[in-house]
Design an enzyme around this catalytic site. Sequence first.
Site, short mmCIF file in Angstrom:
data_model
loop_
_atom_site.label_atom_id
_atom_site.label_comp_id
_atom_site.label_asym_id
_atom_site.label_seq_id
_atom_site.Cartn_x
_atom_site.Cartn_y
_atom_site.Cartn_z
N HIS A 141 0.84 -1.22 0.00
CA HIS A 141 0.00 0.00 0.00
C HIS A 141 0.87 1.27 0.00
O HIS A 141 0.47 2.29 0.54
CB HIS A 141 -0.93 0.04 1.21
CG HIS A 141 -1.66 -1.24 1.46
ND1 HIS A 141 -2.86 -1.56 0.89
CD2 HIS A 141 -1.32 -2.31 2.22
CE1 HIS A 141 -3.24 -2.76 1.28
NE2 HIS A 141 -2.33 -3.25 2.09
N SER A 262 14.45 21.96 -15.32
CA SER A 262 13.23 22.70 -15.59
C SER A 262 13.63 24.03 -16.19
O SER A 262 14.68 24.59 -15.86
CB SER A 262 12.47 22.92 -14.28
OG SER A 262 11.66 24.07 -14.38
N LYS A 268 15.32 21.95 -9.97
CA LYS A 268 14.68 20.68 -10.36
C LYS A 268 15.46 19.89 -11.40
O LYS A 268 16.10 20.43 -12.28
CB LYS A 268 13.28 20.97 -10.91
CG LYS A 268 12.33 21.34 -9.80
CD LYS A 268 10.92 21.48 -10.29
CE LYS A 268 10.33 20.17 -10.70
NZ LYS A 268 8.99 20.33 -11.24
N GLU A 275 9.42 9.06 -17.03
CA GLU A 275 8.03 9.47 -17.22
C GLU A 275 7.54 9.15 -18.63
O GLU A 275 6.39 8.74 -18.83
CB GLU A 275 7.87 10.97 -16.92
CG GLU A 275 8.01 11.28 -15.44
CD GLU A 275 8.04 12.78 -15.15
OE1 GLU A 275 7.62 13.16 -14.06
OE2 GLU A 275 8.50 13.56 -16.01
#
Length: 458
Positions: A141, A262, A268, A275
């Site tokens: 979980h 970024s 970042k 992705e």
Amino acid sequence: MVYDFNASIGFDRRLFHQDIEGSAAHVKMLARQGILTEDERDSILGGLAGIREEVDAGKLVIDETCEDIHSFVEAELTRRVGDVGKKLHTGRSRNDQVALDMRLYVREQVVETDQLLKELLSVILRVMEENIETYMPGFTHLQKAQPVTLAHHFGAYFEMFKRDRQRMAEIYKRMNYCPLGAGALAGTTYPLDREYTASLLGFYGPTMNSMDSVSDRDYLIEFISALSLVMMHLSRFCEEIIIWNSNEYQFVEIDDAYSTGSSIMPQKKNPDIAELVRGKTGRVYGALMALLTTMKSLPLAYNKDMQEDKEVSFDAMDTVRSCIMLFTGMLDTLKVNKERMEKSAMNGFTNATDAADYLVGKGVPFRDAHSIIGRLVLYCIEKNTSIDALSLPELKSISDKFEEDIYDAVSLKTCVGKRLTFGAPGAEAMRKVTALHRDYLADETIDLACVPGKQGGM
Ligand code: ARG
């Protein structure tokens, strides 16, 4: 307009090499059967070789005004060798021709995908071997459950991609029969030797029903379905790497080559490649749905609908190939932050089950042990500490069964090291598995070897 709508050369030009290869085998067989003379065979074979050479060298451009790749090859052949070129198509239809070309193409893709998966597995195995004692929390979980190791976690993916390879081998075995000679749907009156063309092209033998031969796309659907599973596995792995690479976790660091900055936030480093691989899963599933839907309810035998099998499946094959390659490179350069993983395993009460087992070992019934440890965990949460950081008096205030040996019992090394059932993360158990994986990867892919005439019968 109608002509363009009907034409497929824009995408079936990809089958150029397969079309030449299949035609050459067909012509050799025709001459062997006395249907063409040896001279006719030789001039057709010479013409085909010339076309292949010139297209490969960029000297001859595939003429996209032709309807499909088959008509281009035949028209170009006839232009070169004269009327004898028109004899190439004796005893053949574009229906069995395209069925053959596509099968040859997919068969190559199956082998290539298998090889790429094998390379991925060898990177996974290297990381496993280097991290047999890299402790980390195991999750259920997405909550810390019990401590495992990075080797064990990666080992789960080894199993997934190993099954993907098994699927490749099974698909290969099932599909490796030659449809050439099925004609339009009902075979032909020429005395073709289908066994011979099948063996020239590295098939186990000819297909056994000419109507099925021209209308079977099961093998393609099976392949795209297997590719969908590969993508499902890759997307799960990507998701974990994205989470682990986040600032909150910092379990791993993706190499700069596989992440991007970024454009606005200088702090970042985005896991774009992971992705994208995760994201591209959708289009591969899409191809599977498209193929299944195209084939649904089609009456026997060939129908033009089947031309729709190409674009989506080519796209899916390209996508999966590049995803496996990119993912393998990303994994190979991934930095593992062992301390961070270990600290996280220590701070999440992942040793709570082991603390309960400790009490059971001291004669406490498991149910009671479970509730004592429950209280202990609450106590730790209040004090913002972990079980192994408590003093013995503190531990004894919750249960007088605790002794000095509790510290060893709940250490990560002990908790993991004791889990020695086959397939569990304990170092000894893990080493047995990685040794088996080494042997497995040392084996060549004999099953997939395409040695003309060397395979078993039907
Ligand atoms: N372009 C066609 C396809 O991909 C080739 C077969 C054409 N056969 C026919 N009877 N029109 O399916």
